[in-house]
Motif scaffolding. Sequence first.
Motif, PDB file in Angstrom:
ATOM      1  N   THR A   1      19.780 -15.079  76.346  1.00  0.00           N
ATOM      2  CA  THR A   1      19.346 -16.202  74.871  1.00  0.00           C
ATOM      3  C   THR A   1      20.014 -16.315  73.954  1.00  0.00           C
ATOM      4  O   THR A   1      19.333 -17.103  73.085  1.00  0.00           O
ATOM      5  CB  THR A   1      18.750 -14.878  74.706  1.00  0.00           C
ATOM      6  OG1 THR A   1      19.590 -14.107  73.694  1.00  0.00           O
ATOM      7  CG2 THR A   1      17.972 -13.680  75.703  1.00  0.00           C
ATOM      8  N   GLY A   2      21.538 -15.980  73.571  1.00  0.00           N
ATOM      9  CA  GLY A   2      22.407 -16.481  72.784  1.00  0.00           C
ATOM     10  C   GLY A   2      22.027 -14.994  71.122  1.00  0.00           C
ATOM     11  O   GLY A   2      23.043 -15.472  70.093  1.00  0.00           O
ATOM     12  N   GLY A   3      21.192 -14.285  71.474  1.00  0.00           N
ATOM     13  CA  GLY A   3      21.016 -13.183  70.805  1.00  0.00           C
ATOM     14  C   GLY A   3      22.005 -12.555  70.476  1.00  0.00           C
ATOM     15  O   GLY A   3      22.193 -11.233  69.440  1.00  0.00           O
ATOM     16  N   SER A   4      22.995 -11.949  71.551  1.00  0.00           N
ATOM     17  CA  SER A   4      24.053 -11.331  71.436  1.00  0.00           C
ATOM     18  C   SER A   4      25.264 -11.657  71.500  1.00  0.00           C
ATOM     19  O   SER A   4      25.444 -12.586  72.058  1.00  0.00           O
ATOM     20  CB  SER A   4      23.693 -10.271  72.198  1.00  0.00           C
ATOM     21  OG  SER A   4      24.563  -9.119  72.620  1.00  0.00           O
ATOM     22  N   THR A   5      26.145 -11.125  70.938  1.00  0.00           N
ATOM     23  CA  THR A   5      27.656 -11.625  70.989  1.00  0.00           C
ATOM     24  C   THR A   5      28.424 -10.375  70.958  1.00  0.00           C
ATOM     25  O   THR A   5      28.424  -9.214  70.483  1.00  0.00           O
ATOM     26  CB  THR A   5      28.315 -12.824  70.405  1.00  0.00           C
ATOM     27  OG1 THR A   5      28.155 -11.951  68.674  1.00  0.00           O
ATOM     28  CG2 THR A   5      27.534 -13.782  69.644  1.00  0.00           C
ATOM     29  N   ASN A   6      30.108 -10.775  71.915  1.00  0.00           N
ATOM     30  CA  ASN A   6      30.916 -10.052  72.147  1.00  0.00           C
ATOM     31  C   ASN A   6      31.903 -10.894  71.934  1.00  0.00           C
ATOM     32  O   ASN A   6      32.466 -11.442  71.899  1.00  0.00           O
ATOM     33  CB  ASN A   6      30.242  -9.404  72.758  1.00  0.00           C
ATOM     34  CG  ASN A   6      31.407  -8.620  73.046  1.00  0.00           C
ATOM     35  OD1 ASN A   6      32.038  -7.306  72.550  1.00  0.00           O
ATOM     36  ND2 ASN A   6      31.776  -7.773  73.660  1.00  0.00           N
ATOM     37  N   TYR A   7      33.075 -10.362  70.508  1.00  0.00           N
ATOM     38  CA  TYR A   7      34.389 -10.164  70.717  1.00  0.00           C
ATOM     39  C   TYR A   7      35.689  -9.599  70.667  1.00  0.00           C
ATOM     40  O   TYR A   7      35.516  -8.220  70.352  1.00  0.00           O
ATOM     41  CB  TYR A   7      34.280 -10.873  68.648  1.00  0.00           C
ATOM     42  CG  TYR A   7      33.315 -12.058  68.763  1.00  0.00           C
ATOM     43  CD1 TYR A   7      32.702 -11.717  68.334  1.00  0.00           C
ATOM     44  CD2 TYR A   7      34.267 -13.252  68.919  1.00  0.00           C
ATOM     45  CE1 TYR A   7      31.137 -12.874  67.901  1.00  0.00           C
ATOM     46  CE2 TYR A   7      33.223 -14.286  68.222  1.00  0.00           C
ATOM     47  CZ  TYR A   7      32.337 -13.945  67.504  1.00  0.00           C
ATOM     48  OH  TYR A   7      31.220 -15.035  68.113  1.00  0.00           O
ATOM     49  N   ALA A   8      37.442  -9.739  71.012  1.00  0.00           N
ATOM     50  CA  ALA A   8      37.573  -9.356  70.941  1.00  0.00           C
ATOM     51  C   ALA A   8      38.504  -8.793  69.836  1.00  0.00           C
ATOM     52  O   ALA A   8      37.960 -10.057  68.940  1.00  0.00           O
ATOM     53  CB  ALA A   8      39.318 -10.213  71.994  1.00  0.00           C
TER      54      ALA A   8
END
Length: 122
Positions: A54-61
């Motif tokens: 959905t584009g509603g959740s992101t995750n980053y290093a």
Amino acid sequence: QVQLVESGGGLVQAGGSLRLSCAASGRAFSRYGMGWFRQAPGKEREFVAAINWTGGSTNYAVSVKGRFTISKDNTKSTLYLQMNSLKPEDTAVYYCAADRLGYGGTKGYDYWGQGTQVTVSS
């Protein structure tokens, strides 16, 4: 099956910015979770960022959090990675990947692009 083609890599000075794009073929892009990974010379491929379907959740290093932003445009079937405040240690080949299940996590991707080179000079 989906094909992924990255673009936008290049040579930039430390502190500069680049925006990577990943164009996807097929109609299922809007249902895919997507991720960016990178591999530096002599090192294993590592997770950079991910986004759910959905584009509603992101995750980053941890190493890129606050500097990189992942986004996806389902109308254009394109994934982006905006990279700011680049450092020499960001130098690597960057790959985009698609997750059929839509999660956009740190692993479990089904399709991969060929990669685009990013080189950050000091």
